[in-house]
Scaffold this motif. Structure first.
Motif, PDB file in Angstrom:
ATOM      1  N   PRO A   1      13.724  -2.910  -8.739  1.00 51.66           N
ATOM      2  CA  PRO A   1      12.699  -3.875  -8.072  1.00 51.66           C
ATOM      3  C   PRO A   1      13.184  -3.417  -6.717  1.00 51.66           C
ATOM      4  O   PRO A   1      14.756  -4.041  -6.708  1.00 51.66           O
ATOM      5  CB  PRO A   1      12.505  -5.719  -8.341  1.00 51.66           C
ATOM      6  CG  PRO A   1      11.851  -5.258  -9.677  1.00 51.66           C
ATOM      7  CD  PRO A   1      13.712  -4.015  -9.937  1.00 51.66           C
ATOM      8  N   ALA A   2      12.825  -3.559  -5.675  1.00 52.38           N
ATOM      9  CA  ALA A   2      13.471  -3.662  -4.640  1.00 52.38           C
ATOM     10  C   ALA A   2      14.442  -4.905  -4.060  1.00 52.38           C
ATOM     11  O   ALA A   2      15.619  -4.608  -3.721  1.00 52.38           O
ATOM     12  CB  ALA A   2      12.999  -3.218  -3.294  1.00 52.38           C
TER      13      ALA A   2
ATOM     14  N   LEU B   1      10.830   0.634  -8.597  1.00 58.62           N
ATOM     15  CA  LEU B   1       9.993   0.303  -9.562  1.00 58.62           C
ATOM     16  C   LEU B   1       9.063  -0.251  -8.009  1.00 58.62           C
ATOM     17  O   LEU B   1       9.396  -1.074  -7.144  1.00 58.62           O
ATOM     18  CB  LEU B   1       9.915  -0.697 -10.385  1.00 58.62           C
ATOM     19  CG  LEU B   1      10.748  -0.087 -11.376  1.00 58.62           C
ATOM     20  CD1 LEU B   1      10.912  -1.409 -12.178  1.00 58.62           C
ATOM     21  CD2 LEU B   1      10.418   0.736 -11.921  1.00 58.62           C
ATOM     22  N   THR B   2       7.878  -0.261  -8.206  1.00 53.26           N
ATOM     23  CA  THR B   2       6.377  -0.538  -7.066  1.00 53.26           C
ATOM     24  C   THR B   2       5.051  -0.134  -7.631  1.00 53.26           C
ATOM     25  O   THR B   2       5.051  -0.026  -9.103  1.00 53.26           O
ATOM     26  CB  THR B   2       5.984   1.091  -5.921  1.00 53.26           C
ATOM     27  OG1 THR B   2       6.046   2.282  -6.134  1.00 53.26           O
ATOM     28  CG2 THR B   2       7.378   0.845  -5.010  1.00 53.26           C
ATOM     29  N   GLU B   3       4.553  -1.174  -7.226  1.00 53.09           N
ATOM     30  CA  GLU B   3       2.959  -0.887  -8.031  1.00 53.09           C
ATOM     31  C   GLU B   3       2.523  -0.037  -8.117  1.00 53.09           C
ATOM     32  O   GLU B   3       2.675   0.751  -7.404  1.00 53.09           O
ATOM     33  CB  GLU B   3       2.435  -2.392  -7.101  1.00 53.09           C
ATOM     34  CG  GLU B   3       0.635  -2.348  -7.672  1.00 53.09           C
ATOM     35  CD  GLU B   3       0.379  -3.909  -6.943  1.00 53.09           C
ATOM     36  OE1 GLU B   3       0.132  -5.083  -7.237  1.00 53.09           O
ATOM     37  OE2 GLU B   3      -0.560  -3.494  -6.006  1.00 53.09           O
ATOM     38  N   GLY B   4       2.035  -0.209  -8.802  1.00 54.86           N
ATOM     39  CA  GLY B   4       1.467   1.714  -9.613  1.00 54.86           C
ATOM     40  C   GLY B   4       2.183   2.395  -9.634  1.00 54.86           C
ATOM     41  O   GLY B   4       1.293   4.081  -9.584  1.00 54.86           O
ATOM     42  N   GLY B   5       3.315   2.125  -9.866  1.00 53.53           N
ATOM     43  CA  GLY B   5       4.385   3.320  -9.828  1.00 53.53           C
ATOM     44  C   GLY B   5       3.982   4.128 -11.036  1.00 53.53           C
ATOM     45  O   GLY B   5       4.404   2.975 -12.293  1.00 53.53           O
ATOM     46  N   HIS B   6       5.070   5.019 -11.523  1.00 55.17           N
ATOM     47  CA  HIS B   6       4.730   6.383 -12.776  1.00 55.17           C
ATOM     48  C   HIS B   6       6.005   6.884 -12.752  1.00 55.17           C
ATOM     49  O   HIS B   6       6.590   7.424 -11.427  1.00 55.17           O
ATOM     50  CB  HIS B   6       3.774   7.399 -12.610  1.00 55.17           C
ATOM     51  CG  HIS B   6       3.417   8.525 -13.610  1.00 55.17           C
ATOM     52  ND1 HIS B   6       3.066   7.495 -14.905  1.00 55.17           N
ATOM     53  CD2 HIS B   6       4.262   9.023 -13.698  1.00 55.17           C
ATOM     54  CE1 HIS B   6       3.219   8.405 -16.296  1.00 55.17           C
ATOM     55  NE2 HIS B   6       3.894   9.675 -15.193  1.00 55.17           N
TER      56      HIS B   6
END
Ligand SMILES: [Zn+2]
Length: 258
Positions: free
Chosen positions: A98-99, A122-127
């Motif tokens: 995460p950032a 990493l972000t929400e909804g990340g792939h």
């Protein structure tokens, strides 16, 4: 050629401060060996020692993933980056974080970042992809720092890992798969409220209905109540095979019935 298996090795099952600080249980995270792809997840304090003890080779790692910056998940991340890159002599591997693990008060030393082939945020909804393996971070968890759980897809299996979070109603909806791993810190709901408790884990298992579930990341109340007995009780109550992880346990995903 023999088919390579998907195996999860638990390098620790401790969660929360006291069980980690006293090392009542180990806290090294997990080693995910998916075919010929090697991933280290949440290298907490003692990870390096656990890796050596389990005869795993950090110079074979393809990636290190961090769910969030808390010390019980990130304590050994720097030494594991150094081990993955053979002391920085080989520029290799991808770090997924995460950032806020890199921004103010970073948990990853800046000189080590240059050793890595890649850093992905990493972000929400990340792939994301590591060789043939992919994973999603579907929703930001409710936890004091930026935190994600994971849905992993290997060539043969899909499984989810719900990391630290406070319970919220939509949570189960984001995690699917044949196998579900849940960090269960507390025996009963209550302080610290930013972690899941056993009754919440039960609710999640009943809603997702995986073929099997594994409980891990135990705080003191869970540990005192004997997680393996609690898991048996949950199996009886839900009709779903629930296992309590043990330090050093190797779980082959082929054990999960198709
Ligand atoms: Zn945490």
């Amino acid at each position: 050629m023999a088919e390579l298996n998907d195996v999860i090795t638990f390098l620790g099952t401790a969660g929360a401060r006291f069980v980690v600080a006293r090392q009542l249980l180990a806290s090294g995270g997990a080693w995910l060996s998916f075919g010929d792809t090697q991933i280290l997840l949440d290298p907490g304090p003692g990870c390096l020692v656990q890796v050596a003890k389990r005869k795993l080779d950090p110079s074979k790692l393809d990636a290190i993933i961090l769910s969030h910056r808390h010390l019980d998940h990130s304590g050994d991340i720097n030494i594991m980056i150094e081990a993955m890159t053979e002391g920085g002599t080989k520029k290799r591997g991808t770090l997924f974080v995460p950032a806020d693990a890199l921004s103010e008060d970073p948990v990853i030393l800046s000189y080590l970042q240059a050793y890595l082939q890649n850093i992905e945020i990493l972000t929400e909804g990340g792939h994301y992809k590591v060789n043939e393996v992919s994973f999603d971070t579907p929703i930001r968890h409710k936890h004091p720092v930026e935190t994600y759980g994971f849905v992993f897809r290997t060539l043969q299996h899909t499984f989810s890992w719900i990391t630290d979070t406070k319970y919220f109603d939509e949570l189960p909806h984001y995690y699917t798969g044949d196998l579900l791993i849940i960090n269960v810190v507390r025996l009963d709901p209550g302080a610290p409220v930013d972690h899941l408790s056993l009754p919440e884990a039960k609710k999640i298992i009943e809603e997702i209905k995986p073929k099997a579930a594994i409980l891990t990341h135990f705080g003191m109340t869970m540990w005192r109540a004997k997680p393996w007995e609690l898991a048996k009780q949950l199996t009886d109550e839900t009709g779903i095979s629930v296992i309590a992880a043990r330090d050093g346990m190797r779980f082959d995903l082929a054990q999960v019935k198709k």
